[in-house]
Scaffold this active site. Structure first.
Site, mmCIF file in Angstrom:
data_model
loop_
_atom_site.group_PDB
_atom_site.id
_atom_site.type_symbol
_atom_site.label_atom_id
_atom_site.label_comp_id
_atom_site.label_asym_id
_atom_site.label_seq_id
_atom_site.Cartn_x
_atom_site.Cartn_y
_atom_site.Cartn_z
ATOM 1 C CG ASP A 274 -1.969 0.855 1.352
ATOM 2 O OD1 ASP A 274 -1.826 1.897 0.426
ATOM 3 O OD2 ASP A 274 -2.645 1.242 1.757
HETATM 4 C C1 BGC Z 1 -5.163 3.695 -0.039
HETATM 5 C C2 BGC Z 1 -4.781 2.156 -0.822
HETATM 6 C C3 BGC Z 1 -4.889 3.477 -2.106
HETATM 7 C C4 BGC Z 1 -4.173 3.743 -2.054
HETATM 8 C C5 BGC Z 1 -3.286 4.452 -3.508
HETATM 9 C C6 BGC Z 1 -3.677 4.458 0.048
HETATM 10 O O1 BGC Z 1 -3.766 5.491 0.811
HETATM 11 O O2 BGC Z 1 -4.967 2.949 1.993
HETATM 12 O O3 BGC Z 1 -6.391 1.188 -0.678
HETATM 13 O O4 BGC Z 1 -4.939 1.976 -3.442
HETATM 14 O O5 BGC Z 1 -3.684 4.724 -0.977
HETATM 15 O O6 BGC Z 1 -3.999 5.859 -3.532
#
Ligand code: BGC
Length: 781
Positions: A274
């Site tokens: 993530d």
């Molecule tokens: C989130 C993810 C997301 C990523 C990219 C993170 O803050 O937890 O679910 O895909 O950002 O935007």
């Protein structure tokens, strides 16, 4: 001439004669390409290209500016080897990219489809696959390669800020719905990233929280859904989560990312972090977390140094690089797909409008208040949210849509007359409230946070009385919104004083005038319903139904569509009834370490660490086993019609039981029914098992009054097993298992039994908690 120089000259001559010998991705084998890469190129490829506007030290919702502006991340291009940059973009309710671009008059809006919770509430795998197909088409046509979805963490507690993106408190619902979504999206030749693997069940301190969970709860509840999707739908990628799990960051844990995911479940794709998740890039590489997104220079240096200093075997890096290259090979961008930037948004609007009605849950419908009778023409529309409908949640789960149809507009388009005076007053009130709650633009995270909902407007008694005289019915919408970074507050679960007063006043005055009152819930997560549900005639949980929300709700209220959703989670009477309520951060605001710079701490309960003391007793597994009163049970949902279940039968095959039954529409409207198959094990008391567990489900097609459909449900014999941590095995205890066919977890319509033989499947002994987790006493609760 000495020998080496002669060799170099010869080699150079060979290159000129036969053309360049540098391997090219797609033309040479992946191994040849990897062999040709320098250490620096490998290290670049396993970290992304970084993210515009951020130093790379902060936990943020992703946004890049190259290729597809607003996409969350890109991979590192290496032109000399023919490796293009591919694009990764959110998210669960539809593609999230910027709708406009500098110096470009074209717009790039995407369709905001219903939130994950609504999709799951359809219990319809075919329908979810169709929605996935439409989402995937936008991914393809806007030039993106991998969609960062679906999100399928378990609804462990009603207050998790991201429950709206997630599916259910039950792993089978989560896994099957996610698998359907993945199949749909990937049928376009683009990838998915199932997330957040695993245990990201709270937003509070999500980058440093340690989820402490028993091996059994991990296997049976929290990882099961992921296992189902991996085995059934072959997602291209997996996204590891931010949190620690039993003391180790999930992205740094080889037991999770390699032994379980790949060796046990057979995952063949690539794992990415993530955004800015984890800390030790070398540990992440070793764990099998192949790519670090969005990528920072620090990570690049850690990897290069790791190899040079002998802490990271280059063969491990090669393995990860290879998985990334294999993913890139599959992408439309690599294959030279000429995307149009013009997906059929009109067709997709129709898909979201239709699919949303199938996930709306009719919670109450006294005296057939719904569908609205033909005599209802004029409607008094209350509640700020009616005029300012919520399409979905915030953060990376949001979609930059072109519009949201409000309930007001939806009803108008359906031919109802809406009270104009109320409209004027509400609009002015909402504007003033929004001004009061204006986001703090100096805070760069503010744009990702939900704006507080407007406080409800109070309407004087005399005005209400005349509204009741002038209109045929009242509709009240209650709204809630949430998003990543924050969990919901306890007050968000409860109704506000103003909401309660509005409900009481409208019900009293309209009922006195002989007029019906309908409540619409435009929510992303569970709220309190027990204290007020007696008051209105009907309650429709419309969830957050995407950009066509108002039209979809109007389709249901008018009877154009019969609601056929059922709850994928329990609505408890009180928040404190949820089994995890003592082990969840409640109203904690000050502890978001958004820079992820702190050390791992162990002192503050529910913030630095969270004990999953309720163990496997999540949702209905808890409420039903311990006989707790609930407001609405798991699996519950009414229809405009009624269904009868008849002739249940079970046939034994070699590896499965095949259950069938006849479902007949016994009412006056067309409708669809969701049939749930639960299993009740024989050794419950000894082996500490839930009273019942969902194992399969199916939805009928739309049945006309009087029509019957044979519903068939398959129950693999292996699914009767529970996880025995001491033996590190999935174990089926021999004996008679009850198969319960239900319309909800508390409305069992038919019962069958099968005699199961003993079975034991040993698995790796993994992910052990560091210390003892005090499990809640069964008897004491
Ligand atoms: C989130 C993810 C997301 C990523 C990219 C993170 O803050 O937890 O679910 O895909 O950002 O935007």
């Amino acid at each position: 001439m000495n020998k080496p120089i002669a060799f170099i000259l010869l080699a150079a001559a060979a290159m000129t004669a036969c053309g360049p010998r540098v391997p090219q991705l797609g033309k040479s084998s992946v191994d040849e390409v990897v062999d040709a890469m320098t250490l620096e190129e490998k290290a670049r490829l396993v970290v992304g290209t970084g993210m515009a506007g951020f130093s790379g030290e902060n936990a943020v919702v992703g946004e890049t500016r190259n290729l597809v502006p607003g996409a969350a991340g890109t991979t590192y291009p290496i032109a000399r080897l023919g490796i293009p940059s591919v694009v990764l973009a959110d998210g669960p309710a539809g593609l999230r990219i910027n709708p406009t671009r500098e110096g470009d008059s074209q717009t790039y809006y995407c369709t905001h489809f219903p939130i994950g919770t609504l999709l799951a509430s359809t219990w319809d795998q075919e329908l979810v696959e169709k929605v996935g197909e439409a989402i995937g088409n936008e991914v393809l046509e806007y030039g993106t390669d991998v969609l960062l979805a679906p999100a399928l963490n378990i609804h462990r507690n009603p207050l998790c800020g991201r429950n709206f993106e997630y599916y259910s408190e039950d792993p089978v619902v989560s896994g099957k719905i996610a698998a359907a979504y993945v199949r749909g999206v990937q049928s376009n030749g683009v990838g998915t990233s199932i997330k957040h693997f695993a245990l990201n069940n709270q937003e509070t301190n999500r980058m440093a929280n340690d989820a402490r969970v028993s091996q059994r709860a991990l296997r049976e509840i929290y990882l099961k859904g992921f296992e189902i999707v991996v085995k059934e739908a072959d997602p291209w990628t997996v996204m590891s989560s931010y949190n620690y799990l039993n003391g180790v960051y999930t992205s740094e844990n080889p037991e999770l990312q390699s032994t379980m995911l790949r060796d046990e479940w057979g995952f063949r794709g690539m794992v990415m972090t993530d955004w800015f998740g984890g800390k030790d890039a070398v540990a992440q590489m070793i764990a099998g977390n192949d790519m670090l997104q969005p990528g920072t220079d620090k990570q690049y240096e850690m990897i290069v140094d790791g190899v040079k200093e002998g802490r990271l075997d280059e063969a491990v890096l090669d393995r990860n690089v290879k998985r990334i290259l294999e993913m890139i090979l599959r992408t439309p961008r690599f294959q030279g797909y000429r995307f149009s930037n013009k997906p059929d948004l009109e067709a997709h609007a129709a898909v979201t409008r239709r699919s949303a009605t199938d996930g709306m849950v009719l919670l109450k419908n006294d005296d057939a208040a719904l569908p609205l009778s033909e005599t209802v023409k004029r409607i008094a529309l209350f509640g700020c949210t009616s005029y300012d409908f919520i399409a979905g949640g915030t953060g990376s789960g949001n979609v930059n849509r072109a519009y949201t149809v409000s309930l007001l507009d939806g009803l108008k388009q359906a031919g109802y007359e809406l009270d104009g005076g109320l409209k004027t007053d509400y609009e002015a009130h909402i504007e003033a409230e929004n001004e009061r709650n204006r986001p703090d633009t100096t805070n760069r995270y503010a744009m990702f946070l939900p704006r507080p909902r407007p406080t409800e407007m109070m309407i004087p008694a005399a005005r209400l009385k005349s509204l009741a005289e002038a209109n045929d019915a009242a509709l009240i919408t209650l709204g809630r919104t949430s998003g990543e970074f924050l969990d919901r507050k306890k007050a968000d679960f409860e109704l506000t004083r103003e909401e309660k007063a509005l409900l009481d006043d409208v019900c009293r005055v309209f009922h006195a005038a002989g007029k019906k009152v309908v409540v619409v819930l435009n929510i992303g997560g569970v709220i309190e319903t027990a204290s007020w549900k007696g008051c209105p005639d009907a309650i429709l949980c419309a969830w957050q139904a995407g950009q066509e929300g108002g039209n979809s709700v109007a389709d249901v209220l008018s009877g154009k569509a019969s609601p056929s959703g059922k709850l994928t989670m329990t609505f408890p009477v009180r928040f404190s009834d949820a089994a995890s309520s003592a082990n969840f951060p409640i109203d904690v605001t000050a502890n978001m370490d958004i820079s992820n710079s702190g050390e791992k701490k162990n002192d503050v309960k529910n913030v630095d660490f969270t004990n999953y003391e309720e163990d496997i007793y999540v949702g209905y597994r808890y409420f039903d086993t311990f006989g707790k009163e609930v407001s609405y049970p798991f699996g519950y949902g009414l229809s405009y019609t009624t269904f009868e279940y008849a002739d249940p039968e079970v046939k034994e095959e070699k590896d499965a039981y095949v259950v069938s039954l006849q479902v007949t529409n016994t009412g006056k409207h067309a409708g669809k029914e969701v049939v749930q198959l639960y299993v009740s094990a024989p050794d419950r008391a000894v082996a500490n098992k839930p009273e019942k567990e969902l194992k399969a489900f199916a939805k009928t097609r739309e049945l006309q009054p009087g029509e019957t459909q044979t519903v068939t449900l398959k129950l693999p014999k292996a699914d009767l097993a529970s996880f025995d941590a001491a033996a590190s095995a999935w174990v089926v205890t021999p004996g008679s298992y009850d198969l319960l066919l239900g319309a909800s977890s508390r409305d069992i319509r038919a019962k069958l039994a099968v005699e199961a033989a003993e079975a034991k499947v040993p698995v790796h002994d993994l992910l052990k908690p560091e210390g003892k987790i005090d499990l809640l006493e069964r008897s004491g609760r």
